[in-house]
Design an enzyme around this catalytic site. Structure first.
Site, short mmCIF file in Angstrom:
data_model
loop_
_atom_site.label_atom_id
_atom_site.label_comp_id
_atom_site.label_asym_id
_atom_site.label_seq_id
_atom_site.Cartn_x
_atom_site.Cartn_y
_atom_site.Cartn_z
N ASP A 52 0.73 -1.28 0.07
CA ASP A 52 -0.20 0.11 0.01
C ASP A 52 0.70 1.41 0.03
O ASP A 52 0.81 2.17 -0.77
CB ASP A 52 -0.99 0.06 1.08
CG ASP A 52 -0.46 -0.18 2.38
OD1 ASP A 52 0.73 -0.26 2.71
OD2 ASP A 52 -1.08 0.10 3.43
N GLY B 253 -3.94 -7.01 14.25
CA GLY B 253 -3.62 -6.55 12.85
C GLY B 253 -4.96 -6.64 12.21
O GLY B 253 -4.92 -6.60 10.97
N SER C 238 -8.59 -2.22 14.05
CA SER C 238 -9.37 -1.80 15.35
C SER C 238 -9.37 -0.30 15.23
O SER C 238 -10.22 0.35 15.41
CB SER C 238 -9.35 -2.24 16.65
OG SER C 238 -8.10 -2.04 17.11
N SER C 239 -8.30 0.24 15.10
CA SER C 239 -8.03 1.73 15.03
C SER C 239 -8.47 2.33 13.49
O SER C 239 -9.38 3.50 13.68
CB SER C 239 -6.70 2.36 15.40
OG SER C 239 -5.78 1.68 13.97
N ASP D 258 -6.59 0.41 5.28
CA ASP D 258 -7.29 0.01 6.43
C ASP D 258 -8.59 0.81 6.55
O ASP D 258 -9.71 0.38 6.68
CB ASP D 258 -6.69 -0.07 7.67
CG ASP D 258 -5.22 -0.82 7.63
OD1 ASP D 258 -5.08 -1.87 6.96
OD2 ASP D 258 -4.36 -0.72 8.50
#
Length: 382
Positions: free
Chosen positions: A37, A126, A129-130, A174
Protein backbone atom coordinates in the site's frame (compact mmCIF):
# COMPACT_ATOMS: atom_id res chain seq x y z
CA UNK A 1 -26.53 -7.86 23.80
CA UNK A 2 -25.55 -6.35 20.45
CA UNK A 3 -23.07 -3.49 20.26
CA UNK A 4 -25.88 -1.25 19.06
CA UNK A 5 -28.10 -2.13 22.05
CA UNK A 6 -25.17 -1.76 24.45
CA UNK A 7 -24.24 1.72 23.19
CA UNK A 8 -27.86 2.91 22.94
CA UNK A 9 -28.71 1.93 26.50
CA UNK A 10 -25.49 3.43 27.89
CA UNK A 11 -26.19 6.60 25.89
CA UNK A 12 -29.69 7.03 27.36
CA UNK A 13 -28.51 6.15 30.86
CA UNK A 14 -25.58 8.59 30.82
CA UNK A 15 -26.82 11.50 28.74
CA UNK A 16 -30.46 11.29 29.81
CA UNK A 17 -31.96 11.26 26.31
CA UNK A 18 -32.00 8.74 23.42
CA UNK A 19 -29.39 8.59 20.66
CA UNK A 20 -30.71 9.56 17.23
CA UNK A 21 -28.23 7.54 15.15
CA UNK A 22 -26.18 4.36 15.37
CA UNK A 23 -23.16 4.10 13.06
CA UNK A 24 -20.91 1.11 12.41
CA UNK A 25 -17.54 0.75 10.68
CA UNK A 26 -15.93 -2.67 10.23
CA UNK A 27 -12.45 -4.05 10.79
CA UNK A 28 -10.75 -5.77 7.89
CA UNK A 29 -8.53 -8.60 6.80
CA UNK A 30 -6.22 -8.38 3.81
CA UNK A 31 -6.46 -11.47 1.62
CA UNK A 32 -3.33 -10.62 -0.38
CA UNK A 33 -1.16 -7.57 -1.10
CA UNK A 34 1.12 -7.05 1.91
CA UNK A 35 3.36 -3.99 2.31
CA UNK A 36 2.26 -2.85 -1.14
CA UNK A 37 0.00 0.00 0.00
CA UNK A 38 2.72 2.54 0.85
CA UNK A 39 4.46 1.60 -2.42
CA UNK A 40 1.40 2.90 -4.35
CA UNK A 41 0.49 -0.69 -5.23
CA UNK A 42 -2.54 -2.98 -5.02
CA UNK A 43 -4.23 -4.67 -2.06
CA UNK A 44 -7.19 -7.07 -1.83
CA UNK A 45 -8.87 -6.77 1.59
CA UNK A 46 -12.41 -7.45 2.73
CA UNK A 47 -14.34 -5.85 5.57
CA UNK A 48 -15.28 -8.30 8.34
CA UNK A 49 -18.25 -8.68 10.67
CA UNK A 50 -16.34 -7.29 13.65
CA UNK A 51 -16.87 -3.58 14.00
CA UNK A 52 -16.90 -0.34 15.95
CA UNK A 53 -20.41 0.91 16.73
CA UNK A 54 -21.19 4.47 17.86
CA UNK A 55 -24.56 5.63 19.15
CA UNK A 56 -24.72 9.38 18.79
CA UNK A 57 -26.76 12.57 18.59
CA UNK A 58 -26.18 16.20 17.67
CA UNK A 59 -25.74 18.82 20.36
CA UNK A 60 -26.85 22.41 19.95
CA UNK A 61 -23.48 23.75 21.14
CA UNK A 62 -19.84 23.17 20.09
CA UNK A 63 -18.94 20.51 22.66
CA UNK A 64 -18.07 16.89 21.82
CA UNK A 65 -18.66 14.39 24.64
CA UNK A 66 -17.48 10.80 24.27
CA UNK A 67 -17.85 7.63 26.35
CA UNK A 68 -15.72 4.55 25.64
CA UNK A 69 -17.82 1.57 26.74
CA UNK A 70 -14.87 -0.82 26.30
CA UNK A 71 -12.62 1.19 28.61
CA UNK A 72 -14.71 1.14 31.80
CA UNK A 73 -16.89 3.94 30.42
CA UNK A 74 -14.01 6.42 30.42
CA UNK A 75 -15.11 9.83 29.17
CA UNK A 76 -13.64 12.62 27.11
CA UNK A 77 -14.92 16.11 26.40
CA UNK A 78 -13.52 18.84 24.18
CA UNK A 79 -14.68 21.99 22.41
CA UNK A 80 -14.67 22.61 18.67
CA UNK A 81 -13.87 26.27 19.42
CA UNK A 82 -10.56 25.49 21.16
CA UNK A 83 -7.45 24.02 19.51
CA UNK A 84 -7.80 20.23 19.70
CA UNK A 85 -4.70 18.76 21.37
CA UNK A 86 -3.69 15.24 22.36
CA UNK A 87 -5.10 13.71 25.55
CA UNK A 88 -2.43 13.11 28.20
CA UNK A 89 -3.49 9.67 29.36
CA UNK A 90 -6.26 8.18 27.18
CA UNK A 91 -4.85 6.89 23.90
CA UNK A 92 -8.32 5.99 22.56
CA UNK A 93 -9.34 9.65 22.93
CA UNK A 94 -6.64 10.70 20.48
CA UNK A 95 -8.21 8.71 17.65
CA UNK A 96 -11.48 10.58 18.22
CA UNK A 97 -9.83 13.96 18.69
CA UNK A 98 -7.56 13.47 15.68
CA UNK A 99 -10.45 12.58 13.37
CA UNK A 100 -12.49 15.59 14.51
CA UNK A 101 -9.52 17.95 14.23
CA UNK A 102 -8.80 16.83 10.65
CA UNK A 103 -12.51 16.94 9.76
CA UNK A 104 -12.51 20.60 10.80
CA UNK A 105 -9.72 21.26 8.29
CA UNK A 106 -11.85 19.67 5.56
CA UNK A 107 -15.23 21.12 6.48
CA UNK A 108 -16.19 23.59 9.17
CA UNK A 109 -19.91 22.90 8.79
CA UNK A 110 -20.55 20.83 11.90
CA UNK A 111 -21.18 21.36 15.59
CA UNK A 112 -21.01 19.31 18.78
CA UNK A 113 -22.18 15.77 19.41
CA UNK A 114 -22.58 13.14 22.12
CA UNK A 115 -21.03 9.74 21.31
CA UNK A 116 -20.94 6.33 22.99
CA UNK A 117 -18.42 3.96 21.41
CA UNK A 118 -18.10 0.16 21.64
CA UNK A 119 -16.39 -2.38 19.42
CA UNK A 120 -15.51 -6.03 19.02
CA UNK A 121 -12.60 -5.82 16.56
CA UNK A 122 -9.80 -7.71 18.34
CA UNK A 123 -7.10 -5.19 19.30
CA UNK A 124 -3.45 -5.74 18.49
CA UNK A 125 -4.30 -8.55 16.08
CA UNK A 126 -3.73 -6.56 12.90
CA UNK A 127 -7.44 -6.43 12.05
CA UNK A 128 -7.55 -2.62 12.03
CA UNK A 129 -9.49 -1.74 15.15
CA UNK A 130 -8.00 1.78 14.97
CA UNK A 131 -9.05 2.37 11.34
CA UNK A 132 -12.51 1.07 12.19
CA UNK A 133 -12.75 3.64 15.01
CA UNK A 134 -11.47 6.49 12.81
CA UNK A 135 -13.93 5.73 10.01
CA UNK A 136 -16.81 5.32 12.47
CA UNK A 137 -16.13 8.73 14.06
CA UNK A 138 -15.81 10.40 10.64
CA UNK A 139 -19.07 8.80 9.51
CA UNK A 140 -20.84 9.99 12.68
CA UNK A 141 -20.20 13.66 11.87
CA UNK A 142 -20.84 13.16 8.16
CA UNK A 143 -24.26 11.60 8.91
CA UNK A 144 -25.30 13.89 11.78
CA UNK A 145 -24.43 17.05 9.87
CA UNK A 146 -24.90 15.85 6.25
CA UNK A 147 -21.32 16.77 5.37
CA UNK A 148 -20.51 16.46 1.64
CA UNK A 149 -17.82 13.82 2.21
CA UNK A 150 -17.70 10.44 0.47
CA UNK A 151 -16.24 7.23 1.85
CA UNK A 152 -12.80 7.84 0.32
CA UNK A 153 -12.60 11.29 1.93
CA UNK A 154 -13.65 9.90 5.32
CA UNK A 155 -10.96 7.22 4.91
CA UNK A 156 -8.27 9.76 3.98
CA UNK A 157 -9.31 11.87 6.94
CA UNK A 158 -8.83 8.89 9.25
CA UNK A 159 -5.42 8.12 7.77
CA UNK A 160 -4.32 11.74 8.24
CA UNK A 161 -5.50 11.66 11.85
CA UNK A 162 -3.53 8.47 12.53
CA UNK A 163 -0.38 9.70 10.77
CA UNK A 164 -0.32 13.27 12.01
CA UNK A 165 -2.26 13.34 15.30
CA UNK A 166 -1.84 9.84 16.76
CA UNK A 167 1.64 9.59 15.22
CA UNK A 168 1.46 6.18 13.56
CA UNK A 169 2.61 5.85 9.96
CA UNK A 170 -0.01 3.80 8.09
CA UNK A 171 -1.07 3.36 4.48
CA UNK A 172 -4.62 4.04 3.24
CA UNK A 173 -5.89 0.46 2.89
CA UNK A 174 -7.32 -0.06 6.38
CA UNK A 175 -9.48 3.06 6.40
CA UNK A 176 -10.57 2.66 2.78
CA UNK A 177 -11.86 -0.90 3.17
CA UNK A 178 -13.63 0.06 6.42
CA UNK A 179 -15.38 2.92 4.61
CA UNK A 180 -16.11 1.18 1.30
CA UNK A 181 -16.34 -2.56 2.00
CA UNK A 182 -19.03 -4.53 0.19
CA UNK A 183 -20.94 -7.50 1.56
CA UNK A 184 -19.77 -10.88 0.21
CA UNK A 185 -16.97 -9.16 -1.74
CA UNK A 186 -13.32 -8.31 -1.42
CA UNK A 187 -12.14 -4.96 -2.76
CA UNK A 188 -9.21 -4.60 -5.15
CA UNK A 189 -7.79 -1.21 -4.19
CA UNK A 190 -5.33 0.81 -6.23
CA UNK A 191 -3.49 2.65 -3.46
CA UNK A 192 -2.32 5.39 -5.83
CA UNK A 193 -5.62 6.42 -7.45
CA UNK A 194 -7.76 5.07 -4.56
CA UNK A 195 -9.84 3.40 -7.27
CA UNK A 196 -11.67 0.29 -6.06
CA UNK A 197 -13.17 -2.74 -7.75
CA UNK A 198 -15.52 -5.10 -5.90
CA UNK A 199 -14.54 -8.74 -6.39
CA UNK A 200 -17.14 -11.39 -5.45
CA UNK A 201 -15.90 -14.15 -3.18
CA UNK A 202 -16.61 -17.69 -4.42
CA UNK A 203 -19.91 -19.13 -3.18
CA UNK A 204 -19.42 -21.20 -0.05
CA UNK A 205 -15.98 -19.77 0.73
CA UNK A 206 -15.21 -18.91 4.36
CA UNK A 207 -12.75 -16.27 5.52
CA UNK A 208 -10.92 -17.69 8.54
CA UNK A 209 -8.60 -15.56 10.66
CA UNK A 210 -6.33 -17.25 13.19
CA UNK A 211 -4.50 -15.06 15.69
CA UNK A 212 -1.11 -16.54 16.60
CA UNK A 213 -1.28 -14.58 19.89
CA UNK A 214 2.46 -14.09 19.54
CA UNK A 215 3.07 -10.65 21.01
CA UNK A 216 4.30 -8.33 18.29
CA UNK A 217 7.26 -6.26 19.49
CA UNK A 218 9.31 -5.25 16.45
CA UNK A 219 6.40 -4.15 14.36
CA UNK A 220 6.91 -0.35 14.62
CA UNK A 221 10.66 -0.11 14.12
CA UNK A 222 10.85 -2.87 11.52
CA UNK A 223 7.88 -1.44 9.59
CA UNK A 224 9.67 1.89 9.27
CA UNK A 225 12.89 0.13 8.18
CA UNK A 226 10.97 -1.73 5.45
CA UNK A 227 9.47 1.52 4.21
CA UNK A 228 12.90 3.12 4.03
CA UNK A 229 14.30 0.12 2.13
CA UNK A 230 11.44 0.35 -0.39
CA UNK A 231 12.03 4.09 -0.81
CA UNK A 232 15.74 3.39 -1.39
CA UNK A 233 14.72 0.93 -4.11
CA UNK A 234 12.39 3.44 -5.78
CA UNK A 235 15.15 6.09 -5.75
CA UNK A 236 17.58 3.63 -7.38
CA UNK A 237 15.12 3.27 -10.27
CA UNK A 238 14.46 7.03 -10.24
CA UNK A 239 10.74 6.41 -9.81
CA UNK A 240 8.28 7.98 -7.37
CA UNK A 241 7.32 4.54 -6.03
CA UNK A 242 8.02 0.84 -6.58
CA UNK A 243 4.63 0.65 -8.30
CA UNK A 244 6.36 2.23 -11.31
CA UNK A 245 9.13 -0.39 -11.61
CA UNK A 246 8.55 -3.43 -13.83
CA UNK A 247 9.83 -6.90 -12.94
CA UNK A 248 11.81 -6.93 -16.20
CA UNK A 249 13.60 -3.68 -15.33
CA UNK A 250 14.30 -5.01 -11.85
CA UNK A 251 15.68 -8.36 -13.01
CA UNK A 252 18.14 -6.66 -15.36
CA UNK A 253 19.81 -4.61 -12.62
CA UNK A 254 18.99 -6.46 -9.39
CA UNK A 255 22.67 -7.42 -8.97
CA UNK A 256 23.60 -3.71 -8.68
CA UNK A 257 21.34 -3.13 -5.67
CA UNK A 258 22.19 -3.73 -2.03
CA UNK A 259 21.28 -7.43 -1.45
CA UNK A 260 18.76 -6.66 1.32
CA UNK A 261 17.07 -3.91 -0.71
CA UNK A 262 16.96 -6.34 -3.66
CA UNK A 263 14.92 -8.79 -1.59
CA UNK A 264 12.54 -6.10 -0.35
CA UNK A 265 11.94 -4.73 -3.85
CA UNK A 266 11.41 -8.22 -5.30
CA UNK A 267 8.70 -8.88 -2.70
CA UNK A 268 6.80 -5.68 -3.53
CA UNK A 269 6.97 -6.17 -7.32
CA UNK A 270 5.92 -9.82 -7.24
CA UNK A 271 3.25 -9.17 -4.58
CA UNK A 272 1.66 -6.47 -6.74
CA UNK A 273 1.46 -8.88 -9.67
CA UNK A 274 0.04 -11.62 -7.43
CA UNK A 275 -2.62 -9.29 -6.03
CA UNK A 276 -3.95 -8.28 -9.44
CA UNK A 277 -4.00 -11.93 -10.53
CA UNK A 278 -5.70 -12.96 -7.27
CA UNK A 279 -8.60 -10.59 -8.00
CA UNK A 280 -9.11 -12.35 -11.35
CA UNK A 281 -8.86 -15.81 -9.79
CA UNK A 282 -11.47 -14.92 -7.15
CA UNK A 283 -13.82 -13.40 -9.72
CA UNK A 284 -13.64 -16.69 -11.63
CA UNK A 285 -14.28 -18.71 -8.46
CA UNK A 286 -10.84 -20.32 -8.76
CA UNK A 287 -9.93 -21.10 -5.13
CA UNK A 288 -7.13 -23.43 -6.25
CA UNK A 289 -5.25 -20.63 -8.05
CA UNK A 290 -6.01 -18.23 -5.19
CA UNK A 291 -4.42 -20.76 -2.84
CA UNK A 292 -1.26 -20.95 -4.96
CA UNK A 293 -0.97 -17.16 -5.02
CA UNK A 294 -1.46 -16.95 -1.24
CA UNK A 295 1.28 -19.57 -0.76
CA UNK A 296 3.65 -17.59 -2.99
CA UNK A 297 2.79 -14.43 -1.07
CA UNK A 298 3.58 -16.07 2.26
CA UNK A 299 6.91 -17.44 1.00
CA UNK A 300 7.82 -13.98 -0.29
CA UNK A 301 6.98 -12.35 3.06
CA UNK A 302 9.01 -15.01 4.86
CA UNK A 303 12.09 -15.11 2.62
CA UNK A 304 12.30 -11.75 0.81
CA UNK A 305 10.52 -9.27 3.09
CA UNK A 306 11.45 -11.22 6.25
CA UNK A 307 8.44 -10.23 8.33
CA UNK A 308 7.11 -13.59 9.52
CA UNK A 309 7.98 -15.34 12.79
CA UNK A 310 8.23 -19.10 13.47
CA UNK A 311 4.81 -19.18 15.18
CA UNK A 312 3.13 -17.69 12.09
CA UNK A 313 4.98 -20.03 9.74
CA UNK A 314 3.86 -22.96 11.93
CA UNK A 315 0.20 -21.88 11.68
CA UNK A 316 0.45 -21.57 7.90
CA UNK A 317 2.03 -25.03 7.63
CA UNK A 318 -0.69 -26.64 9.79
CA UNK A 319 -3.51 -25.10 7.74
CA UNK A 320 -1.85 -25.82 4.38
CA UNK A 321 -1.26 -29.46 5.31
CA UNK A 322 -4.97 -29.76 6.20
CA UNK A 323 -6.54 -28.09 3.15
CA UNK A 324 -4.10 -29.06 0.38
CA UNK A 325 -5.23 -27.32 -2.82
CA UNK A 326 -8.76 -26.59 -1.56
CA UNK A 327 -7.95 -22.96 -0.70
CA UNK A 328 -5.19 -20.72 0.58
CA UNK A 329 -3.49 -19.45 3.74
CA UNK A 330 -0.89 -16.78 4.44
CA UNK A 331 0.22 -14.31 7.07
CA UNK A 332 -1.81 -11.12 6.95
CA UNK A 333 -1.02 -7.68 8.35
CA UNK A 334 2.21 -5.87 9.13
CA UNK A 335 4.12 -8.92 10.33
CA UNK A 336 6.18 -10.08 13.32
CA UNK A 337 3.21 -11.93 14.79
CA UNK A 338 -0.47 -11.18 14.43
CA UNK A 339 -2.73 -13.33 12.28
CA UNK A 340 -2.93 -15.66 9.34
CA UNK A 341 -5.87 -15.56 6.94
CA UNK A 342 -7.27 -18.61 5.19
CA UNK A 343 -9.79 -18.65 2.37
CA UNK A 344 -11.35 -22.11 2.33
CA UNK A 345 -14.62 -23.91 1.52
CA UNK A 346 -17.00 -23.61 4.50
CA UNK A 347 -17.13 -27.39 4.93
CA UNK A 348 -13.38 -27.43 5.67
CA UNK A 349 -13.62 -25.03 8.63
CA UNK A 350 -14.10 -27.75 11.32
CA UNK A 351 -11.12 -29.77 10.02
CA UNK A 352 -8.89 -26.69 10.02
CA UNK A 353 -10.04 -25.70 13.51
CA UNK A 354 -9.34 -29.22 14.82
CA UNK A 355 -5.89 -29.41 13.23
CA UNK A 356 -4.87 -26.01 14.59
CA UNK A 357 -6.19 -26.65 18.10
CA UNK A 358 -4.42 -30.03 18.25
CA UNK A 359 -1.06 -28.90 16.85
CA UNK A 360 -0.36 -25.18 17.27
CA UNK A 361 -0.15 -24.95 21.06
CA UNK A 362 1.74 -28.25 21.23
CA UNK A 363 4.37 -26.86 18.85
CA UNK A 364 4.61 -23.26 20.11
CA UNK A 365 3.33 -23.16 23.69
CA UNK A 366 0.78 -20.49 22.69
CA UNK A 367 -2.99 -20.91 22.33
CA UNK A 368 -4.43 -19.45 19.12
CA UNK A 369 -7.71 -17.56 18.69
CA UNK A 370 -9.91 -18.65 15.78
CA UNK A 371 -12.37 -16.38 13.95
CA UNK A 372 -14.70 -17.29 11.10
CA UNK A 373 -15.70 -14.07 9.34
CA UNK A 374 -18.20 -12.91 6.78
CA UNK A 375 -17.11 -10.30 4.21
CA UNK A 376 -19.22 -7.33 5.27
CA UNK A 377 -20.54 -3.94 4.27
CA UNK A 378 -18.49 -0.81 4.90
CA UNK A 379 -19.37 2.05 7.24
CA UNK A 380 -22.90 3.39 7.58
CA UNK A 381 -25.99 3.43 9.77
CA UNK A 382 -26.83 0.24 11.63
Amino acid sequence: MSLKDKTQSLFAETFGYPATHAIQAPGRVNLIGEHTDYNDGFVLPCAIDYQTVISCAKRDDRIVRVIAADYDNQTDEFSLDEPIVAHDTQQWSNYVRGVVKHLQMRNKGFGGADLVIAGNVPQGAGLSSSASLEVAVGTVFQQLYHLPLDGAQIALNGQEAENQFVGCNCGIMDQLISALGKKEHALLIDCRSLGTKAVPLPKGAAVVIINSNFKRTLVGSEYNTRREQCETGARFFQQPALRDVSLNEFNKVAHELDPVVTKRVRHVLTENARTVEAASALAQGDLKRMGELMAESHASMRDDFEITVPQIDTLVEIVKATIGDKGGVRMTGGGFGGCVVALIPEEWVPAVQDAVSQQYEAKTGIKETFYVCKPSQGAGQC
